[in-house]
Design an enzyme around this catalytic site. Structure first.
Site, short mmCIF file in Angstrom:
data_model
loop_
_atom_site.label_atom_id
_atom_site.label_comp_id
_atom_site.label_asym_id
_atom_site.label_seq_id
_atom_site.Cartn_x
_atom_site.Cartn_y
_atom_site.Cartn_z
CG HIS A 112 -0.30 0.08 2.53
ND1 HIS A 112 0.53 -0.90 3.04
CD2 HIS A 112 -0.36 1.04 3.50
CE1 HIS A 112 0.94 -0.56 4.24
NE2 HIS A 112 0.43 0.62 4.54
CG ASP A 137 5.08 2.82 7.36
OD1 ASP A 137 4.15 3.37 6.74
OD2 ASP A 137 4.89 1.91 8.18
CG HIS A 138 4.29 -0.09 4.24
ND1 HIS A 138 4.44 -1.42 4.57
CD2 HIS A 138 3.78 0.53 5.33
CE1 HIS A 138 4.02 -1.60 5.82
NE2 HIS A 138 3.62 -0.43 6.30
#
Length: 306
Positions: free
Chosen positions: A63, A67-68
């Site tokens: 997603h 932080d991803h």
């Protein structure tokens, strides 16, 4: 170097700490390299971990929370800087196409990488080769998120003593594997006579989500499950409100789904002692538990008995 292993590049959740970088996970799978959820700083973490940009063949985003994905610009630009010659396929929620375009072209650089976008818009097979199938399922998070599952088909392991008994060698072995039978010395030899079953291996990657059917479908029978455990059970109400899991919930999933190796990660900065995550999962799951640390290498489990 192992043909199959997990290289942990970062283990923090929303906020990195002095000891934990933002997310990042590299799965080495024979000749393929799957880079999952590269958060900010992933390019440098790859250097520290000894993961070359040329090892990446797939980029998989669950997603578009920062932080991803905030490491995508650095990774993409490094692929170009190093002139990675092979195509790199990128999988991400189709609803975030605009964000991916922004990340991919976040600054000026000489773009020479063959980055092939393959957005995910529904549950099912994302990509497939003769050696594996990559699947995705929609998770339960405040923004659209998908988990991934890598499945190797069951096969057969050739037995050298049996092959020798029937006088099979060289190209004849490959022909037997492709067709299932072959004529040798006036008799038909079937592949079952000179081989044994070889169970395929499975891997699942589950990030930000509440407990839902997709979590169990992704984790079902896998050899290794990399799963978020942002909170401890004492903060389960907080976990649910933000769309996350606790270490105990991750342990229950592993127990119910028959997981062989459970890798806990994506830890909230509010906790200082990772031992508590292990203890909480171990209370409900008696398999192998790894509390992920930055730059850790986790060997992939050996094959299950046939």
């Amino acid at each position: 170097m192992s043909g199959r292993e997990l290289v942990v590049l970062g283990t923090a959740s929303q906020a990195p700490t002095r000891l934990r970088n933002h997310n990042g996970y590299f799965l080495r799978w024979d000749g393929d390299g799957f880079l999952f959820d590269p958060g900010e700083g992933t390019q440098r973490q790859m250097l520290l971990a000894g993961v070359a940009s040329s090892a990446v063949t797939r980029l998989c985003l669950t997603h578009f929370h920062g932080d991803h994905c905030l490491g995508v610009p650095g990774v993409v630009q490094r692929l170009s800087l190093d002139r990675v010659a092979h195509p790199v396929r990128a999988h991400f929620p189709a609803s975030g196409q605009e964000y991916f375009e922004r990340l991919r072209h976040a600054s000026v650089f000489h773009d020479v990488v063959d980055l092939r976008e393959e957005p995910v818009d529904q549950d099912g097979v994302v990509s497939a080769t003769a050696d594996w199938t990559l699947e995705a399922r929609r998770l339960d998070h405040p923004v659209e998120a998908f988990g991934y599952r890598l499945v190797e088909p069951d096969g057969r392991r050739m037995l050298p003593d049996r092959l020798a008994r029937y006088g099979l060698a060289g190209p004849d072995v490959g022909r037997l594997q492709r067709t299932g039978l072959i004529e040798v010395g006036g008799r038909t030899v079937r592949v079952e006579e000179v081989s044994a079953p070889r169970p395929g291996q499975r891997f699942a990657f589950v990030m930000d989500t509440r407990i839902c059917d997709a979590v169990h479908a992704l984790a079902d029978g896998v050899d290794m499950l990399v799963i978020e455990s942002t909170f401890l059970d004492e903060d389960s109400a907080l976990a649910d409100s933000y769309g996350h899991l606790t270490a105990r919930q991750a342990g229950v999933v592993a127990a119910v789904c028959g997981v062989r190796c459970l890798v806990l990660t994506h830890f909230s900065q509010r906790y200082g002692d990772p031992v508590r995550f292990h203890a909480e999962a171990a209370a409900v799951y008696d398999g192998e538990i790894v509390v992920a640390q930055d730059l850790m290498r986790v060997p992939f489990p050996g094959r299950r008995p046939a």
